[in-house]
Design a protein around this motif. Structure first.
Motif, PDB file in Angstrom:
ATOM      1  N   ILE A  52       0.989  -1.231   0.047  1.00  0.00           N
ATOM      2  CA  ILE A  52       0.003  -0.071  -0.098  1.00  0.00           C
ATOM      3  C   ILE A  52       0.905   1.202  -0.028  1.00  0.00           C
ATOM      4  O   ILE A  52       0.501   2.289  -0.685  1.00  0.00           O
ATOM      5  CB  ILE A  52      -1.080  -0.015   1.198  1.00  0.00           C
ATOM      6  N   PHE A 172      -4.459   7.393  -5.693  1.00  0.00           N
ATOM      7  CA  PHE A 172      -3.261   7.020  -5.000  1.00  0.00           C
ATOM      8  C   PHE A 172      -2.990   5.563  -4.663  1.00  0.00           C
ATOM      9  O   PHE A 172      -2.140   5.266  -4.232  1.00  0.00           O
ATOM     10  CB  PHE A 172      -3.378   8.006  -3.651  1.00  0.00           C
ATOM     11  N   CYS A 173      -4.053   4.799  -4.856  1.00  0.00           N
ATOM     12  CA  CYS A 173      -4.244   3.426  -4.412  1.00  0.00           C
ATOM     13  C   CYS A 173      -3.846   2.275  -5.125  1.00  0.00           C
ATOM     14  O   CYS A 173      -4.232   2.109  -6.270  1.00  0.00           O
ATOM     15  CB  CYS A 173      -5.466   3.173  -3.767  1.00  0.00           C
ATOM     16  N   PRO A 274     -12.673   6.216   6.547  1.00  0.00           N
ATOM     17  CA  PRO A 274     -11.582   7.074   5.965  1.00  0.00           C
ATOM     18  C   PRO A 274     -12.094   8.389   4.997  1.00  0.00           C
ATOM     19  O   PRO A 274     -12.974   7.986   4.330  1.00  0.00           O
ATOM     20  CB  PRO A 274     -10.464   6.232   5.297  1.00  0.00           C
ATOM     21  N   GLN A 276      -9.690  10.656   4.206  1.00  0.00           N
ATOM     22  CA  GLN A 276      -8.602  10.874   3.547  1.00  0.00           C
ATOM     23  C   GLN A 276      -7.908  12.358   3.374  1.00  0.00           C
ATOM     24  O   GLN A 276      -6.917  12.651   3.780  1.00  0.00           O
ATOM     25  CB  GLN A 276      -8.334  10.258   2.004  1.00  0.00           C
ATOM     26  N   ASP A 314      -8.810   7.277   8.184  1.00  0.00           N
ATOM     27  CA  ASP A 314      -7.367   7.505   7.541  1.00  0.00           C
ATOM     28  C   ASP A 314      -7.261   8.841   6.895  1.00  0.00           C
ATOM     29  O   ASP A 314      -7.952   9.274   6.357  1.00  0.00           O
ATOM     30  CB  ASP A 314      -7.215   6.452   6.523  1.00  0.00           C
ATOM     31  N   PHE A 315      -5.927   9.176   6.870  1.00  0.00           N
ATOM     32  CA  PHE A 315      -5.773  10.560   6.282  1.00  0.00           C
ATOM     33  C   PHE A 315      -4.243  10.558   5.329  1.00  0.00           C
ATOM     34  O   PHE A 315      -3.446   9.876   5.686  1.00  0.00           O
ATOM     35  CB  PHE A 315      -5.219  11.811   7.320  1.00  0.00           C
ATOM     36  N   ILE A 316      -4.538  11.206   4.241  1.00  0.00           N
ATOM     37  CA  ILE A 316      -3.398  11.137   3.494  1.00  0.00           C
ATOM     38  C   ILE A 316      -2.749  12.662   3.460  1.00  0.00           C
ATOM     39  O   ILE A 316      -3.802  13.447   2.721  1.00  0.00           O
ATOM     40  CB  ILE A 316      -3.224  10.520   2.065  1.00  0.00           C
ATOM     41  N   PHE A 345      -0.928   9.409   6.838  1.00  0.00           N
ATOM     42  CA  PHE A 345       0.447   8.984   6.183  1.00  0.00           C
ATOM     43  C   PHE A 345       0.481  10.230   5.294  1.00  0.00           C
ATOM     44  O   PHE A 345      -0.164  10.929   4.896  1.00  0.00           O
ATOM     45  CB  PHE A 345      -0.100   7.962   5.289  1.00  0.00           C
ATOM     46  N   LYS A 346       2.120  10.387   5.113  1.00  0.00           N
ATOM     47  CA  LYS A 346       2.440  11.151   3.981  1.00  0.00           C
ATOM     48  C   LYS A 346       2.217  10.550   2.570  1.00  0.00           C
ATOM     49  O   LYS A 346       2.393   9.362   2.447  1.00  0.00           O
ATOM     50  CB  LYS A 346       4.100  11.451   3.911  1.00  0.00           C
ATOM     51  N   TYR A 347       1.751  11.401   1.648  1.00  0.00           N
ATOM     52  CA  TYR A 347       1.364  10.708   0.431  1.00  0.00           C
ATOM     53  C   TYR A 347       2.759  10.087  -0.308  1.00  0.00           C
ATOM     54  O   TYR A 347       3.836  10.722  -0.318  1.00  0.00           O
ATOM     55  CB  TYR A 347       0.876  12.005  -0.746  1.00  0.00           C
ATOM     56  N   SER A 348       2.765   8.873  -0.787  1.00  0.00           N
ATOM     57  CA  SER A 348       3.999   8.176  -1.325  1.00  0.00           C
ATOM     58  C   SER A 348       3.355   7.620  -2.664  1.00  0.00           C
ATOM     59  O   SER A 348       2.280   6.860  -2.801  1.00  0.00           O
ATOM     60  CB  SER A 348       4.418   7.245  -0.399  1.00  0.00           C
ATOM     61  N   ARG A 350       2.857   5.403  -5.666  1.00  0.00           N
ATOM     62  CA  ARG A 350       2.980   4.079  -5.947  1.00  0.00           C
ATOM     63  C   ARG A 350       3.022   3.954  -7.578  1.00  0.00           C
ATOM     64  O   ARG A 350       2.039   4.370  -8.189  1.00  0.00           O
ATOM     65  CB  ARG A 350       1.877   3.354  -5.293  1.00  0.00           C
TER      66      ARG A 350
HETATM   67  N1  5AD Z   1       0.214   7.018  -0.232  1.00  0.00           N
HETATM   68  C1  5AD Z   1       0.134   7.354   1.187  1.00  0.00           C
HETATM   69  N2  5AD Z   1      -0.957   6.858   1.967  1.00  0.00           N
HETATM   70  C2  5AD Z   1      -1.787   5.816   1.153  1.00  0.00           C
HETATM   71  N3  5AD Z   1      -2.612   5.032   1.617  1.00  0.00           N
HETATM   72  C3  5AD Z   1      -3.264   4.281   0.345  1.00  0.00           C
HETATM   73  N4  5AD Z   1      -2.295   4.651  -0.367  1.00  0.00           N
HETATM   74  C4  5AD Z   1      -1.457   5.497  -0.112  1.00  0.00           C
HETATM   75  C5  5AD Z   1      -0.267   6.157  -0.687  1.00  0.00           C
HETATM   76  N5  5AD Z   1       0.095   5.769  -1.966  1.00  0.00           N
HETATM   77  C6  5AD Z   1      -3.490   5.067   2.954  1.00  0.00           C
HETATM   78  C7  5AD Z   1      -4.695   5.464   2.918  1.00  0.00           C
HETATM   79  C8  5AD Z   1      -5.697   4.169   2.985  1.00  0.00           C
HETATM   80  C9  5AD Z   1      -4.792   3.534   3.976  1.00  0.00           C
HETATM   81  C10 5AD Z   1      -5.042   2.074   4.163  1.00  0.00           C
HETATM   82  O1  5AD Z   1      -3.268   3.688   3.631  1.00  0.00           O
HETATM   83  O2  5AD Z   1      -5.044   6.377   4.056  1.00  0.00           O
HETATM   84  O3  5AD Z   1      -6.759   4.593   3.681  1.00  0.00           O
END
Ligand code: 5AD
Ligand code: SF4
Length: 463
Positions: A52, A172-173, A274, A276, A314-316, A345-348, A350
């Motif tokens: 993830i 993002f997922c 979530p 986000q 959950d938050f990004i 989480f910081k956006y990463s 994928r």
């Molecule tokens: N970057 C950061 N956080 C992410 N999540 C999912 N993909 C990413 C990403 N690319 C987080 C989302 C999701 C949780 C399981 O992981 O917040 O709800």
């Protein structure tokens, strides 16, 4: 009798993976594999991986380095073979590459194929020299049909997968790519598995799915059950006292589900939903299919239906293009709704997801500043909720021994761990009424209120 073979499974990531790992152990038990808690000397090692976020995937590669040493030690001087398998979402996403990068990996299989494990293991064991196996098909339906019909004891609080995959495609997922399209298990199968778990001592059930409230399983008499309907059916099972479900998408919270929260006592008043982010531009770029206002409206409807309901999220932060104003919208929605638990989480980026190719990636420094501010606020809210529990009475399902002599630990309706002293170990598995006397950031302490209010644990015990 032949010696049992040692199986070490390491699980990364979500609760779905925890469930999958358990089922892998069930599938391999008839072949003589028994679980051990270290890779050292094991006959088979499975890393059930998570893709993830970047960090989760990297961890797998560093752990593989450690496993390699154990494998070399075991196989040295003509010793016995150790089968090394990589399962789960990293396997699904990077199967072929992983095989190339890690020559000692014998087997790679995705989340949808572990019902075929016995066959894969037999092939790996028969192999003269090396016979590397890769199986990353997508037959979700077939998997659930071919897993053993009998589930083993899972403890007082168990998971049950009812849905898998996701069609939402948040930009993002990776989940829609690694877990595939949405699939819901037929209602009758879910009820059967729930009954079996309860017969083995389970009192609390958490229904799992990547997008669990998109559930639309075949009904026993034709038609479909929504999640709300399934919850009503499960609530009829005697001996099942608590029901939860995770993870939900705001768009799929329908009237049926809201009324389930109003009507079903066994449904715990705690929901992971979530959001986000708070900024509408960001939500749109994320393809979340809901706005800030939509989320507020859904939260309100849920709380109106069930006044003691609390939410987690959950938050990004730092999604591409997230401005200061967008981030302030996130802070505002958190202040207004209040979350009693959260993951941020910081956006990463994928690989292969639309957002990874978006312009205006946010600098790391900005992401760090934002996440620190958000986490301070979220931690304050969690602590405030815990402190507010002091003096209240709560029903706690006692699940395990505590760190200290004579201490037991259970879970409140809101998933807070609660410590209590002075109860015998035979109280494990009962739901006791505790008065909360102490609040810490991540747990509570309580004492027994009144023996007459506590349930008598039934004869059922976890086998
Ligand atoms: N970057 C950061 N956080 C992410 N999540 C999912 N993909 C990413 C990403 N690319 C987080 C989302 C999701 C949780 C399981 O992981 O917040 O709800
Ligand atoms: Fe990923 Fe979005 Fe599906 Fe959740 S709803 S699994 S974040 S694509």
């Amino acid at each position: 009798m032949t010696e049992p073979k040692k199986l070490f499974v390491k699980t990364y990531g979500c609760q779905m993976n925890v469930y999958d790992s358990q089922r892998m152990q069930d599938v391999l038990a008839p072949l003589g594999y028994q679980s051990v808690d270290s890779a050292e000397g094991a006959d088979m090692v499975i890393l059930n991986t998570c893709h993830i976020r970047e960090k989760a995937a990297e961890k797998v590669f560093s752990d593989l380095g450690r496993v390699r040493k154990h494998k070399e030690a075991k196989e040295a001087n003509g010793g016995e073979k150790m089968i090394v398998a990589v399962a789960g979402c990293v396997a699904q996403a990077e199967g072929a590459e992983l095989m190339k990068r890690e020559p000692m990996v014998d087997m790679v299989f995705g989340p949808q194929t572990y019902h075929r494990l016995p066959e894969m293991v037999a092939r790996a064991n028969r192999a003269i020299g090396r016979n590397r196996i890769i199986d990353t098909d997508f037959p979700a339906e077939e998997k659930f049909d071919h897993l053993p019909q009998q589930v083993s004891s899972q403890g007082y609080s168990a998971f049950l997968a009812i849905q898998e995959g996701c069609d939402k495609f948040c930009t993002f997922c990776v989940v829609p790519y690694t877990r595939g399209a949405e699939y819901s298990r037929p209602g009758a199968d879910v009820i059967r598995e729930a009954r079996q778990l309860v017969a083995h001592g389970t009192r609390e059930l958490t229904l799992l799915g990547q997008n669990v409230n998109a559930y639309h399983g075949e009904a026993p008499n034709g038609g479909e059950w929504t999640l709300g309907r399934l919850l009503r059916e499960l609530a009829e099972i005697d001996g099942l006292d608590r029901i939860r479900y995770t993870t939900s998408h705001p768009r799929d919270v329908d009237d049926d589900l809201i009324s389930a929260h109003r009507d079903i006592k066994k449904l715990m008043p705690f929901l992971h939903l979530p959001v986000q982010a708070g900024g509408d531009r960001v939500l749109q770029a994320m393809n979340r299919k809901h706005t800030n206002a939509d989320y507020r409206e859904i939260a309100k409807r849920l709380k109106d239906a069930c006044p003691d309901l609390a939410l987690s999220s959950d938050f990004i932060v730092g999604f591409p293009g997230e401005s200061d104003k967008d981030f302030e919208d996130t802070m505002d929605i958190v202040r207004d709704i209040t979350f009693i638990q959260a993951f941020s989480f910081k956006y990463s980026p994928r690989p292969g997801t639309p957002a990874s190719a978006m312009e205006m990636q946010v600098p790391e420094k900005v992401k760090t500043e934002r996440i620190m501010r958000l986490q301070v606020l979220l931690a304050e809210q969690q602590l405030a909720f815990n402190r507010n529990s002091v003096g209240k009475e709560m029903d706690v399902l006692l699940e395990r021994r505590g760190k200290y002599e004579g201490q037991l630990v259970g879970k409140s309706p809101y998933m807070q761990p609660v410590h209590v002293s002075g109860l015998p170990e035979t109280a494990l598995g009962s739901i006791v009424r505790l008065k909360i006397t102490e609040a810490l950031p991540n747990s509570l302490g309580g004492e027994l209120v009144d023996a007459t209010k506590n349930d008598q644990k039934s004869e059922r015990n976890v086998a």
